[in-house]
Design an enzyme around this catalytic site. Structure first.
Site, PDB file in Angstrom:
ATOM      1  N   HIS A  89       0.831  -1.210   0.000  1.00  0.00           N
ATOM      2  CA  HIS A  89       0.000   0.000   0.000  1.00  0.00           C
ATOM      3  C   HIS A  89       0.865   1.259   0.000  1.00  0.00           C
ATOM      4  O   HIS A  89       1.917   1.311   0.631  1.00  0.00           O
ATOM      5  CB  HIS A  89      -1.025  -0.001   1.138  1.00  0.00           C
ATOM      6  CG  HIS A  89      -0.484   0.034   2.536  1.00  0.00           C
ATOM      7  ND1 HIS A  89      -0.250   1.217   3.211  1.00  0.00           N
ATOM      8  CD2 HIS A  89      -0.162  -0.958   3.403  1.00  0.00           C
ATOM      9  CE1 HIS A  89       0.181   0.944   4.438  1.00  0.00           C
ATOM     10  NE2 HIS A  89       0.252  -0.369   4.578  1.00  0.00           N
ATOM     11  N   ASP A  91      -0.236   4.428   0.845  1.00  0.00           N
ATOM     12  CA  ASP A  91      -0.568   5.463   1.828  1.00  0.00           C
ATOM     13  C   ASP A  91       0.145   5.234   3.153  1.00  0.00           C
ATOM     14  O   ASP A  91       0.634   4.141   3.432  1.00  0.00           O
ATOM     15  CB  ASP A  91      -2.087   5.520   2.060  1.00  0.00           C
ATOM     16  CG  ASP A  91      -2.627   4.251   2.722  1.00  0.00           C
ATOM     17  OD1 ASP A  91      -2.256   3.139   2.292  1.00  0.00           O
ATOM     18  OD2 ASP A  91      -3.421   4.361   3.677  1.00  0.00           O
ATOM     19  N   ASP A 152       6.016   1.625   6.593  1.00  0.00           N
ATOM     20  CA  ASP A 152       4.682   1.036   6.446  1.00  0.00           C
ATOM     21  C   ASP A 152       3.923   1.910   5.457  1.00  0.00           C
ATOM     22  O   ASP A 152       3.374   2.926   5.835  1.00  0.00           O
ATOM     23  CB  ASP A 152       4.003   0.999   7.812  1.00  0.00           C
ATOM     24  CG  ASP A 152       2.590   0.444   7.758  1.00  0.00           C
ATOM     25  OD1 ASP A 152       2.214  -0.097   6.705  1.00  0.00           O
ATOM     26  OD2 ASP A 152       1.876   0.563   8.764  1.00  0.00           O
ATOM     27  N   GLU A 186      -5.026   1.864   2.632  1.00  0.00           N
ATOM     28  CA  GLU A 186      -5.025   0.687   3.502  1.00  0.00           C
ATOM     29  C   GLU A 186      -5.252   1.112   4.948  1.00  0.00           C
ATOM     30  O   GLU A 186      -5.952   0.441   5.704  1.00  0.00           O
ATOM     31  CB  GLU A 186      -3.692  -0.057   3.376  1.00  0.00           C
ATOM     32  CG  GLU A 186      -3.670  -1.438   4.041  1.00  0.00           C
ATOM     33  CD  GLU A 186      -3.224  -1.442   5.502  1.00  0.00           C
ATOM     34  OE1 GLU A 186      -3.354  -2.475   6.148  1.00  0.00           O
ATOM     35  OE2 GLU A 186      -2.760  -0.388   6.006  1.00  0.00           O
ATOM     36  N   GLU A 187      -4.658   2.237   5.332  1.00  0.00           N
ATOM     37  CA  GLU A 187      -4.701   2.664   6.736  1.00  0.00           C
ATOM     38  C   GLU A 187      -6.098   3.117   7.159  1.00  0.00           C
ATOM     39  O   GLU A 187      -6.375   3.238   8.343  1.00  0.00           O
ATOM     40  CB  GLU A 187      -3.691   3.793   6.981  1.00  0.00           C
ATOM     41  CG  GLU A 187      -2.235   3.399   6.685  1.00  0.00           C
ATOM     42  CD  GLU A 187      -1.652   2.425   7.704  1.00  0.00           C
ATOM     43  OE1 GLU A 187      -2.358   2.069   8.658  1.00  0.00           O
ATOM     44  OE2 GLU A 187      -0.493   2.025   7.517  1.00  0.00           O
ATOM     45  N   ASP A 209       3.788  -6.316   3.629  1.00  0.00           N
ATOM     46  CA  ASP A 209       3.300  -5.314   4.590  1.00  0.00           C
ATOM     47  C   ASP A 209       3.519  -5.820   6.011  1.00  0.00           C
ATOM     48  O   ASP A 209       2.770  -5.484   6.916  1.00  0.00           O
ATOM     49  CB  ASP A 209       1.808  -5.029   4.314  1.00  0.00           C
ATOM     50  CG  ASP A 209       1.313  -3.786   5.020  1.00  0.00           C
ATOM     51  OD1 ASP A 209       2.135  -2.989   5.488  1.00  0.00           O
ATOM     52  OD2 ASP A 209       0.077  -3.612   5.094  1.00  0.00           O
TER      53      ASP A 209
END
Ligand SMILES: [Zn+2]
Length: 437
Positions: A89, A91, A152, A186-187, A209
């Protein structure tokens, strides 16, 4: 002489590229916003999407596409085997700023504390970071102490980019067909809401991830949201005697009845689940308490929901003039329920880790990933380590040697899936109608 900090020559070979990409990607602000209604939730995520699409084209991948929902898709054709999806991801978390990230590279880490240059009060202490303390000699990337780093999941993005660029530059290496997918949001928990599994076209996939090197995740919480609504009775306090029923007090009574030293995030770890009140709102007339409920075992999760129901009923019985209702909404399930349908998918990630010189292990994630939702929808997607640590904080850091090991693992994984022994082990039938055991 080979550099002993790398478990394989391939990892050593990929290190410069993965570091260069990582430092570049983390400087692009891609923070997502859970309060936004737009898709993607923030337009700035597209800045990185465009950059990655350009770089995938330059690396020679096919069918490079930035979709209307902000996903980046690309294809690297392979010789034989199932089509392997590689996902990360773009973001970063809303917990800390992602604006103006200034990464600091600490070469040949000496095992001491690392002071973050933008805020001398922020110190990465070896004593608080057993994994950092083990990584003496590694090159460590940190923040300047004022933002998160965004390892992340830009570590995962950089590792996938490095692996596919390497394979594209070495056509003599046999590997399975690859589909690359970089996702948004994703977050915010909405990362794959618009992800078209058919258009993606992979037989199964892996999210890059994770965190600690060697760790493969095939389990996550089974999760639900529970709301308890309380309707009281509001009367002017001057004339309220024997009439007023205070919803605020009943809400407090419900929270007070929760187990005091168990079944909460602050008192559990490992495989233990919890009920967790996350928001309380209301007035005298009506109030609402919201909970998240988590357990690895769906049955136990239902028992935790039942506990909340019993507490709500108890309080309702004590105050029959109030109306108390409870609703449950399932958020996601443990992906192991789905991954067990084709164990070879997770085993291949473990074997690729071994071929990268690291002994793999599995540990359940006390959360969810994009792969959780995708697995439920039929695209089996376990999670692979990235070498990033202490996510969502200004103390976030990553090891260059671990990121290179992760990139090498991706190369090994796609090579492995072109080997007849593995190709025949996976059950790649259509799983679009997959349901839990
Ligand atoms: Zn992540």
């Amino acid at each position: 002489m080979p550099d002993a900090r790398y478990p394989t020559p391939l990892a050593a070979q990929l290190a410069d590229d993965v570091l260069e990409r990582f430092l570049r990607y983390v400087q692009v602000d891609t923070q997502s916003d859970s309060d936004s209604e737009t898709v993607p939730s923030t337009a700035k995520q597209l800045d990185l999407g465009r950059m990655l699409a350009d770089e995938l084209r330059e690396a020679g991948l096919d069918e490079v596409e930035l979709t209307e929902h902000g996903y980046v898709f690309a294809t690297l054709p392979g010789s034989t085997g199932p089509t392997v999806g590689l996902l990360a991801h773009m973001d970063t978390s809303g917990d800390e700023s992602g604006t103006n990230v200034k990464p600091q590279l600490v070469k040949n880490y000496d095992g001491g504390d690392i002071v973050l240059p933008g805020d001398p009060r922020k110190v990465l202490r070896a004593a608080d970071n057993p994994i950092l303390a083990e990584n003496v000699g590694h090159d460590i990337v940190t923040t300047d102490g004022t933002t998160l780093l965004g390892a992340d999941d830009k570590a995962g993005v950089a590792e996938i980019m490095t692996a596919v660029a390497y394979l594209a530059a070495h056509p003599e290496i046999e590997h399975a067909p690859i589909r690359v997918g970089f996702t948004v949001d994703e977050e915010t928990g909405r990362g794959v809401d618009h992800f078209d599994i058919d258009a993606f076209g992979a037989d199964f996939a892996y999210t890059l991830d994770g965190s600690e090197v060697g760790r493969i995740d095939d389990e996550n919480f089974s999760a639900s949201d529970v709301r308890i609504r309380i309707e009281g009775h509001s009367v002017h306090p001057g004339t309220a005697k024997d009439k007023l029923v205070n919803a605020v007090k009943l809400a407090a009574r419900i929270v007070e009845r929760l187990p005091q030293n168990a079944l909460s995030p602050e008192t559990t770890d490992g495989r233990e689940g919890f009920v967790h009140p996350v928001r309380i709102t209301g007035t005298v007339a009506e109030a609402e308490v919201r909970f998240i409920v988590r357990d690895f075992d769906a049955q136990k999760r239902e028992e935790h929901e039942q506990l909340l129901r019993e507490i709500a009923d108890e309080v309702a019985n004590e105050e029959s003039r109030a109306t108390i209702t409870l609703s449950v909404e399932e958020s996601y399930r443990n992906m192991k329920e789905y991954l067990d349908a084709d164990p070879a998918v997770t085993e291949a990630a473990e074997e690729a880790t071994r071929r990268s010189g690291i002994e793999p292990w599995r540990e359940p994630i006390r959360g969810g990933t994009d792969g959780t939702m995708l697995s439920a929808r039929g695209l089996l997607t376990p999670n692979i380590f990235t070498g990033g640590h202490q996510y969502h904080s200004v103390l976030e850091w990553a090891s260059v040697q671990e990121m290179a090991t992760s990139a090498a693992t991706i190369v090994e994984l796609t090579k492995l899936w072109a080997e007849p022994e593995w190709t025949t082990r996976s059950d790649t039938r259509d799983r679009s109608a997959a349901s839990p055991r």
